[in-house]
Design a protein around this motif. Structure first.
Motif, PDB file in Angstrom:
ATOM      1  N   SER A 157     -21.187 -18.619   1.002  1.00 16.09           N
ATOM      2  CA  SER A 157     -21.964 -17.570   2.010  1.00 16.09           C
ATOM      3  C   SER A 157     -21.103 -17.529   3.335  1.00 16.09           C
ATOM      4  CB  SER A 157     -23.324 -18.557   2.222  1.00 16.09           C
ATOM      5  OG  SER A 157     -23.074 -19.727   2.976  1.00 16.09           O
ATOM      6  N   LEU A 158     -20.082 -18.440   3.650  1.00 14.37           N
ATOM      7  CA  LEU A 158     -19.163 -18.023   4.852  1.00 14.37           C
ATOM      8  C   LEU A 158     -18.412 -17.028   4.320  1.00 14.37           C
ATOM      9  CD1 LEU A 158     -18.664 -21.855   6.013  1.00 14.37           C
ATOM     10  CD2 LEU A 158     -19.792 -20.017   7.339  1.00 14.37           C
ATOM     11  N   CYS A 159     -17.934 -16.932   3.113  1.00 13.82           N
ATOM     12  CA  CYS A 159     -17.039 -15.842   2.866  1.00 13.82           C
ATOM     13  C   CYS A 159     -17.748 -14.605   2.704  1.00 13.82           C
ATOM     14  CB  CYS A 159     -16.306 -16.036   1.363  1.00 13.82           C
ATOM     15  SG  CYS A 159     -14.925 -17.170   1.382  1.00 13.82           S
ATOM     16  N   LEU A 160     -19.016 -14.316   2.259  1.00 12.66           N
ATOM     17  CA  LEU A 160     -19.778 -13.299   2.559  1.00 12.66           C
ATOM     18  C   LEU A 160     -20.123 -12.946   3.788  1.00 12.66           C
ATOM     19  CD1 LEU A 160     -22.173 -14.134  -0.407  1.00 12.66           C
ATOM     20  CD2 LEU A 160     -20.580 -12.173  -0.431  1.00 12.66           C
ATOM     21  N   LEU A 161     -20.498 -13.787   4.676  1.00  7.52           N
ATOM     22  CA  LEU A 161     -20.810 -13.450   5.994  1.00  7.52           C
ATOM     23  C   LEU A 161     -19.654 -12.698   6.894  1.00  7.52           C
ATOM     24  CD1 LEU A 161     -23.634 -15.468   6.221  1.00  7.52           C
ATOM     25  CD2 LEU A 161     -22.682 -15.571   8.586  1.00  7.52           C
ATOM     26  N   GLN A 162     -18.556 -13.326   6.801  1.00  9.97           N
ATOM     27  CA  GLN A 162     -17.730 -12.684   7.643  1.00  9.97           C
ATOM     28  C   GLN A 162     -17.012 -11.665   7.380  1.00  9.97           C
ATOM     29  OE1 GLN A 162     -17.262 -14.186  10.831  1.00  9.97           O
ATOM     30  NE2 GLN A 162     -18.771 -16.025  10.582  1.00  9.97           N
ATOM     31  N   ALA A 163     -16.949 -10.686   7.933  1.00 10.82           N
ATOM     32  CA  ALA A 163     -16.278  -9.489   7.532  1.00 10.82           C
ATOM     33  C   ALA A 163     -14.946  -9.499   7.735  1.00 10.82           C
ATOM     34  CB  ALA A 163     -16.874  -8.025   8.141  1.00 10.82           C
ATOM     35  N   ASN A 164     -14.397 -10.169   8.684  1.00 10.48           N
ATOM     36  CA  ASN A 164     -12.749 -10.011   9.182  1.00 10.48           C
ATOM     37  C   ASN A 164     -12.284 -11.254   8.258  1.00 10.48           C
ATOM     38  OD1 ASN A 164     -10.733 -11.429  10.762  1.00 10.48           O
ATOM     39  ND2 ASN A 164     -10.613  -9.097  11.290  1.00 10.48           N
TER      40      ASN A 164
END
Ligand code: MN
Length: 372
Positions: A206-213
């Motif tokens: 979810s952290l990978c999905l959440l952060q666009a940059n």
């Protein structure tokens, strides 16, 4: 054509004195190395590895065979350094590395070449789903492969840090390598075990999905590992492949290495199946247990003539270990009742409630009393 963007974060963590992780990140080559060995030797091994990778000429590791050979040469360099310098004896390092092969001439579809030794990991986030591309060379992974541990148990196992392969330990090393086609929108992630030992897989996803940059994603992952304890050094590289127009459509399913994700997927399918089965069995169990506990029946508490008419709660046949239990013992004995009634009671007549069963006994007693 295909644009590669990346972000890196590394941290000593909350407990360790030094950061023995090392990384290398250019636009086309990415690597995480997690060093091991006393007296700063781990730091030397991991740094030597990433320096040697950084010194490679462009395109030196564009095939799995070439990448394996390069990593084996690096292994020999570390092994020699470890055997010549006494303070570096026994030093070693993991290595997980991705080389981008995305030539602008379009001669071959863009892809990643992965090389891996040890328990640092490579992941691919595609279509909102995270897949592990590398297989750990660790004691607990061997137990998982043999079906003796679940992936979740392995994550918190006390022996999870024992690696079964590392660079620098032996003159020769076996290197895992594979090819992963790149599809626009893919996000690759390399990390040391300091991330995966602390942060549950769903939170990493979810952290990978959440952060666009990619840089924000790398920072968020390292911060999460520290929040969860930060007991080891943490290093994360996030690599994004952008620009849809640059990607030929045939790259979606042209390579066997996509199958590296399949075991995970089928494993989760098996897991979901197992959970459904357990829930179904548990429901049957509860229903059966409840049925076994509901209702009452009469029986004598023995075959002798002094045996008393007894009210039992539950099913006469029981259910699993839910045998019937005694709810009430009357003072009417086998010898008191008429033989016709005795036979009826031996057939264990059933009642919905204890009250009904008791009133039946009262009638029995009346008949018995009238009889005697
Ligand atoms: Mn580590």
């Amino acid at each position: 054509m295909l644009t590669i963007r990346h972000g890196v974060a590394t941290d000593t963590g909350n407990v360790r004195a030094q950061n023995e992780d090392a990384f290398f990140a250019s636009g086309t080559l990415f690597a995480v190395a997690d060093g091991m060995g006393g007296h700063n030797a781990g730091e030397v091994a991991s740094a030597l590895t990433t320096q040697l990778l950084g010194a490679l000429p462009q395109g030196a590791v564009s095939t799995p065979e070439a990448f394996v050979e390069v990593v084996q040469q690096i292994n020999q360099s570390i092994y020699q350094a470890a055997t010549t310098a006494t303070e570096q004896r026994g030093m070693g390092t993991t290595l997980t590395a991705l080389a981008v092969v995305a030539n602008d001439d379009g001669a071959e579809p863009p892809h990643m070449v992965l090389a891996n030794v040890g328990d640092s990991r490579a992941y691919l986030l595609r279509d909102g789903q995270m897949r592990q591309l590398s297989v750990d060379h660790s004691y607990v992974q061997e137990l998982v492969t043999e079906g003796l541990l679940t992936a979740d148990e392995a994550r918190t196992h006390p022996r999870r840090n024992i690696v079964t392969r590392a660079l620098g330990i032996d003159i020769a090393v076996s290197v895992d390598s594979s090819v992963i086609p790149i599809i626009a929108g893919d996000r690759f992630m390399l990390c040391s075990d300091g991330l995966v030992d602390e942060v549950p897989p769903n939170e990493i996803e979810s952290l990978c999905l959440l952060q666009a940059n990619p840089g924000d994603a790398a920072n968020a992952l390292v911060a999460a590992a520290k929040k969860h304890g930060g007991r080891d050094n943490i290093t994360v590289i996030v690599i994004d492949a952008l620009s849809p127009a640059a990607v030929p459509s045939e790259t979606t399913n042209n390579d066997a290495s996509i199958s590296t994700a399949q075991p995970n997927r089928s494993r989760s399918a098996i897991l979901i199946g197992a959970v459904v089965l357990v829930v179904a069995l548990f429901t049957l169990f509860i229903v059966g247990a409840r049925n076994a506990r509901s209702g009452y029946f009469l029986d004598f508490d023995g075959t002798q003539s002094s045996a008393e008419v007894t009210v039992y709660q539950g099913s006469a046949n029981g259910f699993l270990w839910f045998g019937p239990t005694v709810a009430f013992v009357s003072d009417v004995s086998r010898g008191d009742v008429l033989s016709a009634l005795e036979r009826e009671i031996d057939r264990k007549p059933q009642f919905d409630s204890l009250k009904e069963a008791k009133s039946y006994i009262v009638q029995l007693a009346e008949v018995a009393g009238g009889n005697g």
